[in-house]
Structure formats: C-alpha cells, structure tokens
Design a protein around this motif. Structure first.
Motif, PDB file in Angstrom:
ATOM      1  N   ASP A 339       0.883  -1.379   0.398  1.00 26.01           N
ATOM      2  CA  ASP A 339       0.008   0.004   0.170  1.00 26.01           C
ATOM      3  C   ASP A 339       1.022   1.676  -0.380  1.00 26.01           C
ATOM      4  OD1 ASP A 339      -2.797  -1.873   0.061  1.00 26.01           O
ATOM      5  OD2 ASP A 339      -2.576  -1.724   2.659  1.00 26.01           O
ATOM      6  N   LEU A 340       0.573   2.054  -1.491  1.00 23.08           N
ATOM      7  CA  LEU A 340       1.076   3.288  -1.268  1.00 23.08           C
ATOM      8  C   LEU A 340       0.519   4.404  -0.969  1.00 23.08           C
ATOM      9  CD1 LEU A 340       2.832   2.507  -4.617  1.00 23.08           C
ATOM     10  CD2 LEU A 340       4.138   2.582  -1.969  1.00 23.08           C
ATOM     11  N   ALA A 341       0.335   4.569   0.811  1.00 24.51           N
ATOM     12  CA  ALA A 341      -0.381   5.675   0.990  1.00 24.51           C
ATOM     13  C   ALA A 341       0.489   6.738   1.123  1.00 24.51           C
ATOM     14  CB  ALA A 341      -0.970   5.260   2.977  1.00 24.51           C
ATOM     15  N   TRP A 342      -0.261   8.025   0.749  1.00 25.21           N
ATOM     16  CA  TRP A 342       0.596   9.789   0.488  1.00 25.21           C
ATOM     17  C   TRP A 342       0.585  10.142   1.669  1.00 25.21           C
ATOM     18  CZ3 TRP A 342      -2.293  13.276   3.768  1.00 25.21           C
ATOM     19  CH2 TRP A 342      -3.248  13.494   3.453  1.00 25.21           C
ATOM     20  N   TRP A 343       0.679   9.626   3.391  1.00 24.09           N
ATOM     21  CA  TRP A 343      -0.292  10.736   4.472  1.00 24.09           C
ATOM     22  C   TRP A 343       1.626   9.396   5.101  1.00 24.09           C
ATOM     23  CZ3 TRP A 343      -4.053   8.009   2.863  1.00 24.09           C
ATOM     24  CH2 TRP A 343      -4.957   6.712   2.799  1.00 24.09           C
ATOM     25  N   GLU A 344       1.648   8.190   4.232  1.00 28.34           N
ATOM     26  CA  GLU A 344       3.038   7.294   4.787  1.00 28.34           C
ATOM     27  C   GLU A 344       3.920   7.250   4.397  1.00 28.34           C
ATOM     28  OE1 GLU A 344       0.851   3.168   5.052  1.00 28.34           O
ATOM     29  OE2 GLU A 344      -0.606   4.102   6.998  1.00 28.34           O
ATOM     30  N   LEU A 345       4.113   8.162   3.110  1.00 25.44           N
ATOM     31  CA  LEU A 345       5.197   8.317   2.485  1.00 25.44           C
ATOM     32  C   LEU A 345       6.312   8.950   3.597  1.00 25.44           C
ATOM     33  CD1 LEU A 345       3.877   9.198  -0.637  1.00 25.44           C
ATOM     34  CD2 LEU A 345       4.745   6.770  -0.108  1.00 25.44           C
TER      35      LEU A 345
END
Length: 652
Positions: A339-345
């Motif tokens: 999963d590539l979540a923007w808030w976890e990058l």
C-alpha cells in the motif's frame, strides 16, 4: 471430482439467478441509518471498481477471459453462471480463489464486486475489497482489522450509531460487510497458519484470493469453504484479446503449434498477456518474441515484458520522461510495502529526521508570525530601530522553544507507534458525532500548552534579565536567586495560562467533530484535497479560538494567583498580542504536527523531490501512473499493478 473449466469474461454479464442469498441476513438489525449507509457504501464500491476496470484496460481491446476449475463441490449452478452467481449458490458462504502469479485473481475480485452489487437486494451485505498484506492476525482479530481498514479507507465510518459504536463496527458486527480478502499470500511470513485459523474460526462470510503455492504450504485447511483454481489463457482467448492487425499471427501460430512451449507458458496468464500487448503494440514487432536466442527461456521472456512495460506505458506521455518515471517508480517499489498511502510516505524518513523536520518547520513559522505581529507593536512603542531589534530577538528565542515543544510531543507520539492519518471530520454545531475521547483531547491540550507556557516563561524572563536595555522592567540589584524565583513564577503562571487555553480549545474541537459523508469519494487525490481543506479550516478556526481562550485563561489565572505567588498585572492589549501569536503558533504547530496533510507537506512533498526520489509534482505523477495502468487504487491507497512489476522495478 474436478468440474470442467469455466470462464468469466472481464465485463458485465446478464445472467440471472433465482437463489436466495443467506449470508446471515436474518441476523442484521433493521437500523435505518446503518441500512442507508450500507447502500451508499455499495454505490461507492461499484463506482470505484468500475473506474479500476477502465484504468486497467480490462475492456481494451476486448474482454480477456479468466478461466477456472473447481477444486471442491460448488453447489447448484448453471454453466453460464458468473463468479457472483457461484458464490451465492455456495452452502458455506466462503470461497477461496487460487491461482499462479498474474492469473487474474485481483481482476476476478473486481468483477465479483461489480456483479454482486448489480444484483444486490436491500438486505444483502456489501462486498468490500481488503488487501490482506497489512493484516497481522497476531495483533488484531479479523473483525477488528476489518473495522480498522474501513475507518482508514472510507469516509464517514467513524460516525456514532445508536449504542455508542462507530458505523464501521456496526456494519461489520451486524454482517453488512462481505469481505473480499485479496492477497492471502502477501501476509507476513510465519503468520499464514494463524491467519487460516482466524478465518476458520470466524463466523463471517468471505471470498479469499491466494497464490496456489502459499496456500498449499499452510499446515491446515480452511473449514466450511469451497475453492476454485484459475487456469491458463488459451490460444483462442489470446486470439480474441490481441489486436487484429496481423502482426500477432506468427505468435498465435507458435502458441497453437507448441501449447507447452516457451511462449504458450509465458502468455497463459492475463498479466503477461496484457503486458505483451502493451509492450509490442508500438515500435517493436510482436515477432521479436519468437527470437529463441534473445529469449531462451520463460524467465528471460517475462523479464523482458516486465522491463518493457513502464517505457511502453509512458511512450506517448509527453509530461514525463520514461527513464525518470522508471527511476521514481523504482524508488516507490523499494519501499517494500504493497500500500502506497500518501500520508505514510514521509514515514520512511528516520524518526530523528521527522522530529527535526517538525522542530524546524514550527520554529520557522513561529518566528515569522512573531516578527509580523511584534515588529509594528514594538516599533510603535519605542521606535523603528529598537522595535525591530526587540521583535527579532524575541522571535529568535521563542521560536526554537515552540519548535522543541511540538517536536517533543511528536516524538512521544511516534515512539508509541502512532501514525497521523487523514482527518475524516469537520467542525459542526449540529450533526452526528465521532465519539472521539474528550479526555484524550483535553489531556493533549493541557500537556502541550503547559510545556509551551513553561518555555515561554523561561524565555521572557531571561530576555528581560540579559537584554534589559530592550525589554526593561528588571531592577539593577536583582540577584541570581531573584532570577530563579522570577523564572519559576513566570513559568508556572504562563504554563497554567497556556494549558487552560489549549485544553479548552482541543476539548471543544473534539466535542464538535462530525464525520464526513460516506458518499464522498475516497480515492487518494480527493482524500488529499479534502484533508488539506479540512486541516486549513481547522487551523484557521484555532487562531481566534486560542486567542480568545488565552485572554480568558489569563484573566482566570491572574484572579486566582494574584498575591499568592506574586503580584500579577492584567494588561489586556499585551495579552491580546501574546494570545494572537499563541493562536498562530498553536494553529501552525497543530497543522504540521497533528494533521496528515501537514506531515505530508514537510516530510514527503518537499523532502523527496529535493533528494531526487520523486518529481515536484508528485501527486500528478502518481495520478498519471494510475491513469496509464502502472499503478492501481485500493481504497485511498495506490498499489502497483502487480507484485511482480513492483518486484522487478525494485530490483532494477
């Protein structure tokens, strides 16, 4: 006994059925709010899956069949049944879909959701796709994990329902969710047996997909479940799927002549068939695949197709250079997460750098607003030259104090494993509430405010002692003991003032939180835009709220402590100025420390482009990669089109 192979075209079908779906419908309570929210969720899932079908090119140039054969008895059914029909006829309400990598398992789950929602009755559950890669069965039960994912990926799920639980918990516990569990093989190594045990013990219905090898290696079977295995694409399927230009004729002839040959084995999966069509529909002729010297075995042929996909996808895209796109995608692939979540990058940055980023960002913003407010105030009191020096000096000392306080709070939060997630709420006087703990919000405001107040008390005292020519008010005969007493008294007084203001504001904000409408889209870009607007609105509301509460808490503390620890003076204009700065500092500190958009802004939005890992227009690049079929979307996350593509980009 193994049933004959069947196929599911990746397109809508018109098969009907007369069976009644059981799936625990009698156990679902007739709650008007929950029923309506389930309907909205079904509409949202249908729209999302329809867009996924379009972006993955499942209709271009024609539907590619996904064939399967039964591994267990599937109950009554017809030859033309779709995957949704097959599931509805199962006595055990559980279906395992097995297949080799790239065999079309995820494609089948998308089609299943579309077909199920199309014929869904009002009492039927809603099929929702969940990526199993993030499930740790040793930490969370299946139900709790489903609730957590609903809260993360869908708006409005934290709304309170009668009984005090969240909407997500109500939907799961009452059987309104039909989990479509994609990627059993992606669960962390060593947890597969525990996951199967949890799935077997659960009373929930589900559809599960897995690679064949990982599933068969598990030490225990799944009870009360049926299973199908996806089979390969045939030469006839490829003939119907590939462009009818004549260039593919030699390839199709080779496959028909040698059904167990290299090309036939490579192109038997929908993944490789779609990659071959994309890679060899441009400059290089499909006949190149016949070159046995260049491609001596299946592995080299598959590596060629995987390696050529990104350049082919960006071949006609003028916005991004294919080599740059491949490098940026390779960086995303090397993150090692599905999963590539923007808030976890930003979470891939070390904890020290994250804390340092918060300290620097809050310090710079605090200094800026301190100078903007105090320069005209001090200049009006003592002249331009002295006023500018006084304001600059105070901002230089107070700004790092504010930055360190917010950095310490952020460090404590991150050490406990907390991840700042997108806010799904807005502030409203009326409407449903999220039920977020008032105690926790007030405690955060009290502790953060008290720390900021102590720092401010120390700074103001020391400035007046060591720079009395600018700040004055300190007698010449003051001793070290006097300075210590002044520092303690000021720190306690300011700490109480800031703490009361912070606790009251955050407590009030928690009490007024209302969840967003579930009908709002939950794709990554709309969630980012929504969170940015929400974060800026919350910050804007904090400025006057903190200013007002600061003035009121100052009056309260002065009334209570005047004459007890020292003589305290009430200076409305001065306190109003300090309150204004505190409101700006508190709002900006909250923005970059406690909102997902603020964290994205300081940790990923600038850091990654500066280091060359991503372009400056990062979200535009991710969206284009999705539109070009390199990435896909799962809820509010991006994912690579397939794990094999991700692994290839990570290696190269």
């Amino acid at each position: 006994m193994t049933e004959p192979s069947k196929q599911f075209p990746i397109r809508a079908t018109t098969s009907g059925f007369g069976s009644v779906l059981k799936l625990g419908a009698v156990g679902r309570r007739r709650n008007g709010l929950v029923n309506s929210q389930a309907e909205k969720l079904a509409e949202t899932m249908s729209r999302h899956c329809r867009r996924e079908e379009e972006n993955r090119g499942l209709y271009d140039p024609g539907p590619l069949a996904v064939r399967w054969r039964a591994r267990t008895a599937l109950g009554a059914g017809k030859e033309e049944d779709t995957i949704a029909d097959v599931y509805r006829n199962l006595p055990g309400e559980r279906l395992v879909v097995l297949g080799e990598p790239g065999s079309g398992k995820t494609m089948l789950t998308i089609r299943f959701v579309q077909e199920f929602v199309r014929d869904r009755a009002a009492s039927d559950p809603v099929p929702v796709i969940f990526s199993l890669a993030s499930w740790d069965p040793a930490r969370l039960s299946l139900r709790d994990w489903l609730i957590e994912r609903l809260l993360r990926d869908h708006t409005g799920m934290d709304a309170q329902v009668p009984g005090g639980t969240s909407l997500a918990a109500e939907l799961v516990e009452d059987g309104w969710i039909l989990p479509v569990l994609d990627g059993f093989d992606e669960i962390a190594s060593g947890l597969h047996d525990r996951a199967l045990e949890a799935l077997s013990c659960s009373t929930l219905p589900w559809l599960l997909t897995s690679r064949l090898g990982e599933y068969e290696k598990a030490s225990r079977p799944l009870g009360r479940s049926a299973a199908i295995e996806l089979s390969g694409v045939t030469a006839a399927d490829l003939s119907a799927y590939l462009p009818d230009t004549g260039e593919w004729a030699p390839v199709l002839a080779e496959i028909e002549a040698h059904p167990e040959g290299r090309l036939a084995k490579v192109l038997r999966t929908p993944l490789m068939a779609s990659l071959a069509r994309k890679v060899h529909s441009g400059a290089e002729s499909p006949s190149a695949l016949l070159d046995a010297k260049r491609f001596p075995d299946e592995a080299t042929t598959e590596e060629h197709l995987l390696g050529g996909f990104v350049p082919a996808a960006y071949r006609d895209c003028r916005r991004w250079d294919p080599d740059d796109a491949r490098r940026w995608l390779g960086h995303l692939a090397r993150l090692g997460t599905r999963d590539l979540a923007w808030w976890e990058l930003g979470g891939v940055v070390s904890r020290f750098r994250r804390i340092a980023s918060v300290v620097v960002a809050v310090s710079l913003l605090t200094a800026l607003f301190d100078w903007m407010i105090y320069m005209p105030v001090y200049s009006a009191e003592s002249g331009m030259a002295k006023g500018v020096r006084t304001a600059l000096l105070e901002g230089m000392f107070f700004a790092p104090t504010a930055g360190i306080v917010f950095g310490l709070i952020y460090g404590v939060i991150t050490m406990r494993g907390h991840v700042v997630r997108p806010s799904r709420v807005r502030l409203r006087l009326r409407g449903p509430r999220t039920g977020r703990s008032l105690r926790g919000s007030i405690a955060l405001g009290l502790s953060g405010g008290f720390g900021l107040g102590i720092g401010y008390g120390v700074v103001t005292t020391l400035l007046r002692v060591f720079f009395d020519e600018l700040f004055g008010d300190v007698p010449e005969e003051v001793t070290i003991a006097d300075v210590l007493v002044m520092t303690v008294v000021n720190s306690i007084a300011w700490g109480l003032i800031f703490a009361v203001a912070g606790g009251a504001v955050l407590g009030l904000a928690a009490a007024l939180e209302s969840p967003l409408d579930i009908r709002r889209e939950f794709d990554p870009v709309s969630l980012l835009v929504e969170n940015r607007v929400t974060a800026l609105r919350q910050a804007a509301a904090l400025v006057p709220a903190v200013t007002l509460m600061f003035v009121l808490s100052s009056l309260l503390v002065i009334v209570l402590l005047d004459g007890v620890v020292a003589v305290l003076e009430w200076q409305p204009l001065g306190l109003l100025a300090i309150g204004g700065i505190s409101g700006c500092v508190g709002a900006l500190g909250y923005l970059v420390t406690f909102t997902a958009w603020g964290q994205w802004l300081i940790l990923a939005r600038f850091w990654w482009p500066v280091t060359g890992r991503m372009p400056w227009a990062m979200i535009a690049f991710l969206e284009d990669a999705y539109e070009l079929g390199v990435l896909r979307q799962s809820g509010a996350n991006y994912q690579f089109r397939h794990e094999r593509l991700r692994d290839h980009l990570a290696r190269h």
